[in-house]
Design a protein around this motif. Structure first.
Motif, PDB file in Angstrom:
ATOM      1  N   LYS A  25       0.823  -1.208   0.000  1.00 39.21           N
ATOM      2  CA  LYS A  25       0.000   0.000   0.000  1.00 39.21           C
ATOM      3  C   LYS A  25       0.855   1.256   0.000  1.00 39.21           C
ATOM      4  O   LYS A  25       2.034   1.216   0.327  1.00 39.21           O
ATOM      5  CB  LYS A  25      -0.936   0.008   1.200  1.00 39.21           C
ATOM      6  CG  LYS A  25      -0.203  -0.016   2.536  1.00 39.21           C
ATOM      7  CD  LYS A  25      -1.119  -0.340   3.680  1.00 39.21           C
ATOM      8  CE  LYS A  25      -0.940  -1.797   3.993  1.00 39.21           C
ATOM      9  NZ  LYS A  25      -1.662  -2.312   5.097  1.00 39.21           N
ATOM     10  N   ILE A  26       0.226   2.347  -0.385  1.00 41.87           N
ATOM     11  CA  ILE A  26       0.824   3.675  -0.284  1.00 41.87           C
ATOM     12  C   ILE A  26       0.083   4.384   0.838  1.00 41.87           C
ATOM     13  O   ILE A  26      -1.147   4.503   0.807  1.00 41.87           O
ATOM     14  CB  ILE A  26       0.689   4.457  -1.604  1.00 41.87           C
ATOM     15  CG1 ILE A  26       1.471   3.749  -2.712  1.00 41.87           C
ATOM     16  CG2 ILE A  26       1.179   5.895  -1.427  1.00 41.87           C
ATOM     17  CD1 ILE A  26       1.285   4.362  -4.090  1.00 41.87           C
ATOM     18  N   ALA A  27       0.824   4.843   1.838  1.00 44.60           N
ATOM     19  CA  ALA A  27       0.221   5.565   2.958  1.00 44.60           C
ATOM     20  C   ALA A  27      -0.031   7.008   2.529  1.00 44.60           C
ATOM     21  O   ALA A  27       0.842   7.647   1.933  1.00 44.60           O
ATOM     22  CB  ALA A  27       1.145   5.525   4.171  1.00 44.60           C
ATOM     23  N   LEU A  28      -1.211   7.508   2.821  1.00 43.99           N
ATOM     24  CA  LEU A  28      -1.580   8.885   2.514  1.00 43.99           C
ATOM     25  C   LEU A  28      -1.600   9.682   3.808  1.00 43.99           C
ATOM     26  O   LEU A  28      -2.255   9.283   4.780  1.00 43.99           O
ATOM     27  CB  LEU A  28      -2.959   8.941   1.852  1.00 43.99           C
ATOM     28  CG  LEU A  28      -3.152   8.055   0.624  1.00 43.99           C
ATOM     29  CD1 LEU A  28      -4.584   8.168   0.117  1.00 43.99           C
ATOM     30  CD2 LEU A  28      -2.157   8.418  -0.456  1.00 43.99           C
ATOM     31  N   PHE A  29      -0.879  10.817   3.835  1.00 43.76           N
ATOM     32  CA  PHE A  29      -0.787  11.604   5.062  1.00 43.76           C
ATOM     33  C   PHE A  29      -0.887  13.090   4.762  1.00 43.76           C
ATOM     34  O   PHE A  29      -0.129  13.629   3.966  1.00 43.76           O
ATOM     35  CB  PHE A  29       0.532  11.316   5.786  1.00 43.76           C
ATOM     36  CG  PHE A  29       0.684  12.107   7.049  1.00 43.76           C
ATOM     37  CD1 PHE A  29      -0.043  11.779   8.180  1.00 43.76           C
ATOM     38  CD2 PHE A  29       1.540  13.197   7.094  1.00 43.76           C
ATOM     39  CE1 PHE A  29       0.084  12.519   9.351  1.00 43.76           C
ATOM     40  CE2 PHE A  29       1.675  13.946   8.253  1.00 43.76           C
ATOM     41  CZ  PHE A  29       0.947  13.598   9.380  1.00 43.76           C
ATOM     42  N   ARG A  30      -1.838  13.728   5.431  1.00 45.12           N
ATOM     43  CA  ARG A  30      -1.971  15.189   5.439  1.00 45.12           C
ATOM     44  C   ARG A  30      -2.053  15.606   6.900  1.00 45.12           C
ATOM     45  O   ARG A  30      -2.994  15.228   7.599  1.00 45.12           O
ATOM     46  CB  ARG A  30      -3.236  15.640   4.715  1.00 45.12           C
ATOM     47  CG  ARG A  30      -3.213  15.486   3.215  1.00 45.12           C
ATOM     48  CD  ARG A  30      -4.484  16.122   2.620  1.00 45.12           C
ATOM     49  NE  ARG A  30      -4.647  15.795   1.224  1.00 45.12           N
ATOM     50  CZ  ARG A  30      -4.179  16.546   0.219  1.00 45.12           C
ATOM     51  NH1 ARG A  30      -3.522  17.644   0.479  1.00 45.12           N
ATOM     52  NH2 ARG A  30      -4.390  16.187  -1.029  1.00 45.12           N
ATOM     53  N   SER A  31      -1.090  16.391   7.360  1.00 46.32           N
ATOM     54  CA  SER A  31      -1.076  16.779   8.769  1.00 46.32           C
ATOM     55  C   SER A  31      -2.320  17.563   9.166  1.00 46.32           C
ATOM     56  O   SER A  31      -2.801  17.446  10.292  1.00 46.32           O
ATOM     57  CB  SER A  31       0.179  17.582   9.090  1.00 46.32           C
ATOM     58  OG  SER A  31       0.221  18.771   8.318  1.00 46.32           O
ATOM     59  N   GLU A  32      -2.886  18.340   8.237  1.00 44.48           N
ATOM     60  CA  GLU A  32      -4.059  19.150   8.566  1.00 44.48           C
ATOM     61  C   GLU A  32      -5.318  18.322   8.844  1.00 44.48           C
ATOM     62  O   GLU A  32      -6.291  18.830   9.403  1.00 44.48           O
ATOM     63  CB  GLU A  32      -4.341  20.205   7.497  1.00 44.48           C
ATOM     64  CG  GLU A  32      -4.575  19.676   6.113  1.00 44.48           C
ATOM     65  CD  GLU A  32      -3.312  19.548   5.267  1.00 44.48           C
ATOM     66  OE1 GLU A  32      -3.451  19.401   4.040  1.00 44.48           O
ATOM     67  OE2 GLU A  32      -2.187  19.584   5.804  1.00 44.48           O
ATOM     68  N   VAL A  33      -5.291  17.042   8.500  1.00 41.72           N
ATOM     69  CA  VAL A  33      -6.415  16.165   8.822  1.00 41.72           C
ATOM     70  C   VAL A  33      -6.470  15.931  10.337  1.00 41.72           C
ATOM     71  O   VAL A  33      -7.526  15.694  10.900  1.00 41.72           O
ATOM     72  CB  VAL A  33      -6.314  14.830   8.047  1.00 41.72           C
ATOM     73  CG1 VAL A  33      -7.327  13.815   8.535  1.00 41.72           C
ATOM     74  CG2 VAL A  33      -6.482  15.080   6.558  1.00 41.72           C
ATOM     75  N   GLY A  34      -5.305  16.023  10.975  1.00 39.58           N
ATOM     76  CA  GLY A  34      -5.249  15.903  12.427  1.00 39.58           C
ATOM     77  C   GLY A  34      -5.014  14.500  12.956  1.00 39.58           C
ATOM     78  O   GLY A  34      -5.018  14.296  14.154  1.00 39.58           O
ATOM     79  N   LYS A  35      -4.807  13.546  12.079  1.00 34.93           N
ATOM     80  CA  LYS A  35      -4.517  12.182  12.519  1.00 34.93           C
ATOM     81  C   LYS A  35      -3.009  11.982  12.525  1.00 34.93           C
ATOM     82  O   LYS A  35      -2.308  12.469  11.635  1.00 34.93           O
ATOM     83  CB  LYS A  35      -5.193  11.162  11.606  1.00 34.93           C
ATOM     84  CG  LYS A  35      -6.701  11.214  11.687  1.00 34.93           C
ATOM     85  CD  LYS A  35      -7.323  10.129  10.855  1.00 34.93           C
ATOM     86  CE  LYS A  35      -8.831  10.198  10.968  1.00 34.93           C
ATOM     87  NZ  LYS A  35      -9.490   9.133  10.213  1.00 34.93           N
ATOM     88  N   PRO A  36      -2.486  11.250  13.511  1.00 35.46           N
ATOM     89  CA  PRO A  36      -1.029  11.072  13.605  1.00 35.46           C
ATOM     90  C   PRO A  36      -0.482  10.143  12.528  1.00 35.46           C
ATOM     91  O   PRO A  36      -1.189   9.265  12.037  1.00 35.46           O
ATOM     92  CB  PRO A  36      -0.849  10.465  14.991  1.00 35.46           C
ATOM     93  CG  PRO A  36      -2.128   9.753  15.254  1.00 35.46           C
ATOM     94  CD  PRO A  36      -3.201  10.579  14.582  1.00 35.46           C
ATOM     95  N   LEU A  37       0.778  10.351  12.214  1.00 39.03           N
ATOM     96  CA  LEU A  37       1.475   9.474  11.264  1.00 39.03           C
ATOM     97  C   LEU A  37       1.768   8.119  11.903  1.00 39.03           C
ATOM     98  O   LEU A  37       1.783   7.103  11.225  1.00 39.03           O
ATOM     99  CB  LEU A  37       2.767  10.143  10.798  1.00 39.03           C
ATOM    100  CG  LEU A  37       3.618   9.408   9.777  1.00 39.03           C
ATOM    101  CD1 LEU A  37       2.836   9.181   8.489  1.00 39.03           C
ATOM    102  CD2 LEU A  37       4.892  10.171   9.490  1.00 39.03           C
TER     103      LEU A  37
END
Length: 81
Positions: A25-37
């Motif tokens: 899989k490719i992990a999708l991360f946007r800090s502004e979503v507010g969920k931790p990496l």
């Protein structure tokens, strides 16, 4: 659901979600979503797509550049054959 497809008629199935499954899989991360990496990256993550630089040794993709992500997927798939 993937088991319903005829494997001889396709090469690749792209899905959204399934972050806890044991699939590449490719992990999708946007800090502004507010969920931790933390917890997003496991041994099945092949790359990270984000709008910022992530401290990882995994390949990093621009989440706002779908062409780059598509090119990465094609390249990864070709290498895995």
């Amino acid at each position: 659901m993937a088991s319903r497809f005829d494997p001889s008629s396709l090469d690749l199935i792209l899905v959204e979600g399934f972050k806890h499954e044991t699939i590449d899989k490719i992990a999708l991360f946007r800090s502004e979503v507010g969920k931790p990496l933390d917890g997003l990256i496991d041994q099945h993550v092949i790359a990270v797509a984000s709008n910022q630089i992530i401290d990882t040794t995994l390949p990093q993709l621009d989440i706002n550049n779908p062409e780059q992500i598509a090119d990465y997927i094609v390249s990864w798939w070709q290498k895995s054959q």
